[in-house]
Design a protein around this motif. Structure first.
Motif, PDB file in Angstrom:
ATOM      1  N   GLN A  10       0.833  -1.197   0.000  1.00  0.00           N
ATOM      2  CA  GLN A  10       0.000   0.000   0.000  1.00  0.00           C
ATOM      3  C   GLN A  10       0.868   1.247   0.000  1.00  0.00           C
ATOM      4  OE1 GLN A  10      -2.586   1.734  -0.684  1.00  0.00           O
ATOM      5  NE2 GLN A  10      -4.058   1.293   0.927  1.00  0.00           N
ATOM      6  N   MET A  11       0.561   2.193  -0.902  1.00  0.00           N
ATOM      7  CA  MET A  11       1.272   3.464  -0.961  1.00  0.00           C
ATOM      8  C   MET A  11       0.485   4.532  -0.208  1.00  0.00           C
ATOM      9  SD  MET A  11       2.337   3.314  -5.009  1.00  0.00           S
ATOM     10  CE  MET A  11       3.186   4.909  -5.003  1.00  0.00           C
ATOM     11  N   ASN A  12       1.183   5.570   0.211  1.00  0.00           N
ATOM     12  CA  ASN A  12       0.560   6.640   0.981  1.00  0.00           C
ATOM     13  C   ASN A  12      -0.007   7.689   0.025  1.00  0.00           C
ATOM     14  OD1 ASN A  12      -0.257   8.292   3.087  1.00  0.00           O
ATOM     15  ND2 ASN A  12       1.749   9.259   3.298  1.00  0.00           N
ATOM     16  N   LEU A  13      -1.210   7.428  -0.452  1.00  0.00           N
ATOM     17  CA  LEU A  13      -1.874   8.346  -1.385  1.00  0.00           C
ATOM     18  C   LEU A  13      -2.943   9.162  -0.654  1.00  0.00           C
ATOM     19  CD1 LEU A  13      -2.110   6.072  -4.570  1.00  0.00           C
ATOM     20  CD2 LEU A  13      -0.293   7.649  -3.879  1.00  0.00           C
ATOM     21  N   VAL A  14      -3.816   9.797  -1.410  1.00  0.00           N
ATOM     22  CA  VAL A  14      -4.760  10.762  -0.828  1.00  0.00           C
ATOM     23  C   VAL A  14      -5.675  10.109   0.200  1.00  0.00           C
ATOM     24  CG1 VAL A  14      -6.605  12.396  -1.345  1.00  0.00           C
ATOM     25  CG2 VAL A  14      -4.718  12.123  -2.943  1.00  0.00           C
ATOM     26  N   ARG A  15      -5.808  10.783   1.346  1.00  0.00           N
ATOM     27  CA  ARG A  15      -6.721  10.369   2.412  1.00  0.00           C
ATOM     28  C   ARG A  15      -7.576  11.564   2.830  1.00  0.00           C
ATOM     29  NH1 ARG A  15      -3.287   8.687   7.216  1.00  0.00           N
ATOM     30  NH2 ARG A  15      -2.010  10.431   6.470  1.00  0.00           N
ATOM     31  N   GLY A  16      -8.667  11.276   3.539  1.00  0.00           N
ATOM     32  CA  GLY A  16      -9.513  12.354   4.037  1.00  0.00           C
ATOM     33  C   GLY A  16     -10.465  12.919   3.003  1.00  0.00           C
ATOM     34  N   ILE A  17     -10.824  12.094   2.020  1.00  0.00           N
ATOM     35  CA  ILE A  17     -11.781  12.523   0.989  1.00  0.00           C
ATOM     36  C   ILE A  17     -13.185  12.509   1.601  1.00  0.00           C
ATOM     37  CG2 ILE A  17     -12.724  12.014  -1.293  1.00  0.00           C
ATOM     38  CD1 ILE A  17     -10.060  10.314  -1.679  1.00  0.00           C
ATOM     39  N   PRO A  18     -13.873  13.633   1.658  1.00  0.00           N
ATOM     40  CA  PRO A  18     -15.194  13.651   2.294  1.00  0.00           C
ATOM     41  C   PRO A  18     -16.234  12.926   1.457  1.00  0.00           C
ATOM     42  CG  PRO A  18     -14.753  15.768   1.274  1.00  0.00           C
ATOM     43  CD  PRO A  18     -13.489  14.959   1.141  1.00  0.00           C
ATOM     44  N   GLY A  19     -17.226  12.341   2.121  1.00  0.00           N
ATOM     45  CA  GLY A  19     -18.320  11.689   1.413  1.00  0.00           C
ATOM     46  C   GLY A  19     -19.092  12.683   0.562  1.00  0.00           C
ATOM     47  N   PRO A  20     -19.925  12.189  -0.351  1.00  0.00           N
ATOM     48  CA  PRO A  20     -20.643  13.084  -1.274  1.00  0.00           C
ATOM     49  C   PRO A  20     -21.588  14.020  -0.532  1.00  0.00           C
ATOM     50  CG  PRO A  20     -21.496  10.831  -1.405  1.00  0.00           C
ATOM     51  CD  PRO A  20     -20.270  10.764  -0.556  1.00  0.00           C
ATOM     52  N   THR A  21     -21.469  15.297  -0.834  1.00  0.00           N
ATOM     53  CA  THR A  21     -22.312  16.331  -0.237  1.00  0.00           C
ATOM     54  C   THR A  21     -23.118  16.993  -1.339  1.00  0.00           C
ATOM     55  OG1 THR A  21     -20.640  16.763   1.466  1.00  0.00           O
ATOM     56  CG2 THR A  21     -22.315  18.452   1.128  1.00  0.00           C
ATOM     57  N   PRO A  22     -24.424  17.192  -1.170  1.00  0.00           N
ATOM     58  CA  PRO A  22     -25.238  17.826  -2.213  1.00  0.00           C
ATOM     59  C   PRO A  22     -24.645  19.162  -2.671  1.00  0.00           C
ATOM     60  CG  PRO A  22     -26.640  16.953  -0.481  1.00  0.00           C
ATOM     61  CD  PRO A  22     -25.231  16.813   0.009  1.00  0.00           C
ATOM     62  N   LEU A  23     -24.716  19.403  -3.960  1.00  0.00           N
ATOM     63  CA  LEU A  23     -24.164  20.641  -4.512  1.00  0.00           C
ATOM     64  C   LEU A  23     -24.801  21.870  -3.868  1.00  0.00           C
ATOM     65  CD1 LEU A  23     -22.429  22.203  -6.527  1.00  0.00           C
ATOM     66  CD2 LEU A  23     -24.219  21.858  -8.240  1.00  0.00           C
ATOM     67  N   ALA A  24     -26.104  21.813  -3.588  1.00  0.00           N
ATOM     68  CA  ALA A  24     -26.787  22.972  -2.990  1.00  0.00           C
ATOM     69  C   ALA A  24     -26.156  23.363  -1.656  1.00  0.00           C
ATOM     70  CB  ALA A  24     -28.274  22.664  -2.804  1.00  0.00           C
ATOM     71  N   ASP A  25     -25.608  22.381  -0.922  1.00  0.00           N
ATOM     72  CA  ASP A  25     -24.977  22.659   0.366  1.00  0.00           C
ATOM     73  C   ASP A  25     -23.550  23.170   0.219  1.00  0.00           C
ATOM     74  OD1 ASP A  25     -27.283  21.758   1.557  1.00  0.00           O
ATOM     75  OD2 ASP A  25     -26.497  19.759   2.028  1.00  0.00           O
ATOM     76  N   ARG A  26     -23.003  23.077  -0.986  1.00  0.00           N
ATOM     77  CA  ARG A  26     -21.618  23.518  -1.211  1.00  0.00           C
ATOM     78  C   ARG A  26     -21.533  24.837  -1.961  1.00  0.00           C
ATOM     79  NH1 ARG A  26     -19.200  19.842  -4.659  1.00  0.00           N
ATOM     80  NH2 ARG A  26     -21.091  18.622  -5.022  1.00  0.00           N
ATOM     81  N   ILE A  27     -22.668  25.374  -2.403  1.00  0.00           N
ATOM     82  CA  ILE A  27     -22.663  26.652  -3.109  1.00  0.00           C
ATOM     83  C   ILE A  27     -22.348  27.786  -2.137  1.00  0.00           C
ATOM     84  CG2 ILE A  27     -24.117  28.321  -4.332  1.00  0.00           C
ATOM     85  CD1 ILE A  27     -25.512  25.983  -5.671  1.00  0.00           C
ATOM     86  N   ILE A  28     -21.455  28.674  -2.548  1.00  0.00           N
ATOM     87  CA  ILE A  28     -21.018  29.791  -1.706  1.00  0.00           C
ATOM     88  C   ILE A  28     -21.054  31.073  -2.532  1.00  0.00           C
ATOM     89  CG2 ILE A  28     -19.562  28.369  -0.192  1.00  0.00           C
ATOM     90  CD1 ILE A  28     -17.160  29.146  -1.893  1.00  0.00           C
ATOM     91  N   SER A  29     -20.930  32.191  -1.855  1.00  0.00           N
ATOM     92  CA  SER A  29     -20.877  33.473  -2.568  1.00  0.00           C
ATOM     93  C   SER A  29     -19.481  33.696  -3.130  1.00  0.00           C
ATOM     94  CB  SER A  29     -21.232  34.607  -1.603  1.00  0.00           C
ATOM     95  OG  SER A  29     -20.216  34.743  -0.613  1.00  0.00           O
ATOM     96  N   ALA A  30     -19.385  34.578  -4.109  1.00  0.00           N
ATOM     97  CA  ALA A  30     -18.072  34.899  -4.669  1.00  0.00           C
ATOM     98  C   ALA A  30     -17.142  35.449  -3.598  1.00  0.00           C
ATOM     99  CB  ALA A  30     -18.231  35.905  -5.808  1.00  0.00           C
ATOM    100  N   GLY A  31     -17.706  36.184  -2.648  1.00  0.00           N
ATOM    101  CA  GLY A  31     -16.896  36.776  -1.592  1.00  0.00           C
ATOM    102  C   GLY A  31     -16.298  35.764  -0.635  1.00  0.00           C
ATOM    103  N   ALA A  32     -16.863  34.543  -0.617  1.00  0.00           N
ATOM    104  CA  ALA A  32     -16.330  33.502   0.269  1.00  0.00           C
ATOM    105  C   ALA A  32     -15.129  32.791  -0.337  1.00  0.00           C
ATOM    106  CB  ALA A  32     -17.428  32.489   0.587  1.00  0.00           C
TER     107      ALA A  32
END
Length: 234
Positions: A36-58
């Protein structure tokens, strides 16, 4: 929230070749001996796009400036609605911000994705359309890495601009929808429903393959303890 880590032993030899022309021999060897190689960890589970939308200022100013170049290019080829979003709860140690866009035809979605990871940054463009029979057409300027899941048709032209990509995408879309029209996205609700379905299917595919494995609570806690906020690009 569930978190996932990459199991390097489940990545195919072909994928290692596309992921890194310099490091593929190391990947092949470790896969061959089952290490096993030490590759990417900590990938979050799928989150609805509506909950990830932010303002341009953020969006941090340094990153927003990079994304705005992509927005300008997409606007010039007919995209007229835009939403900023980010990765929510990521523990990978990187930064990721993006823009979702909707074409005036209402049949093509676009993403401008900015990623900053281990002092390397990358901005890529994806164009996506939903096809009859639950298939999907994507056109991107990102180099190939992981093999697309079944039912996904992916066209690539590394380094291409939005004008080249939209022409390539529309030509292929016309061929594939000669009998039945592509999906139509009349509003943000339709966009998020399509994107959420696509995201869940992408996760399910990687989990079934074994390339993404759910982390234990202890592994997540240990990762949280060692993670510090990543620096912003200069």
């Amino acid at each position: 929230m569930k978190y996932y880590k990459t199991d390097s032993r489940k990545i195919s030899y072909v994928e290692y070749w596309h992921l890194s022309r310099k490091g593929f021999l190391l990947g092949w060897w470790n896969k061959l001996i089952g290490k096993q190689m030490n590759l990417v960890r900590g990938i979050p589970g799928p989150t609805p796009l509506a909950d990830r939308i932010i303002s341009a200022g953020a969006v941090p100013a340094e990153i927003r400036h990079r994304l705005e170049h992509g927005i300008s290019d997409l606007r010039a080829v007919g995209f007229d609605q835009f939403w900023y979003y980010s990765s929510k709860g990521s523990l990978t140690g990187g930064l990721s911000y993006a823009v979702e866009a909707l074409h005036s035809s209402r049949q093509i979605l676009a993403k401008v994705i900015y990623v900053f990871y281990r002092n390397r940054e990358r901005t890529v463009i994806y164009l996506v359309s939903g096809l009859p029979n639950d298939t999907l057409l994507a056109t991107t300027n990102k180099k190939r890495d992981f093999t697309p899941r079944p039912g996904h048709i992916v066209q690539r032209k590394v380094g291409a601009d939005a004008k080249y990509l939209i022409d390539l995408h529309q030509q292929k879309l016309s061929q594939l929808t000669a009998g039945q029209p592509a999906l139509v996205f009349n509003n943000l609700e339709a966009v998020t429903a399509f994107e959420d379905k696509f995201l869940r299917e992408s996760y399910d595919h990687k989990i079934r393959r074994g390339t993404w494995v759910e982390m234990t609570e202890a592994e997540v806690a240990a990762l949280r303890a060692q993670r510090t906020p990543p620096p912003l690009p200069k």
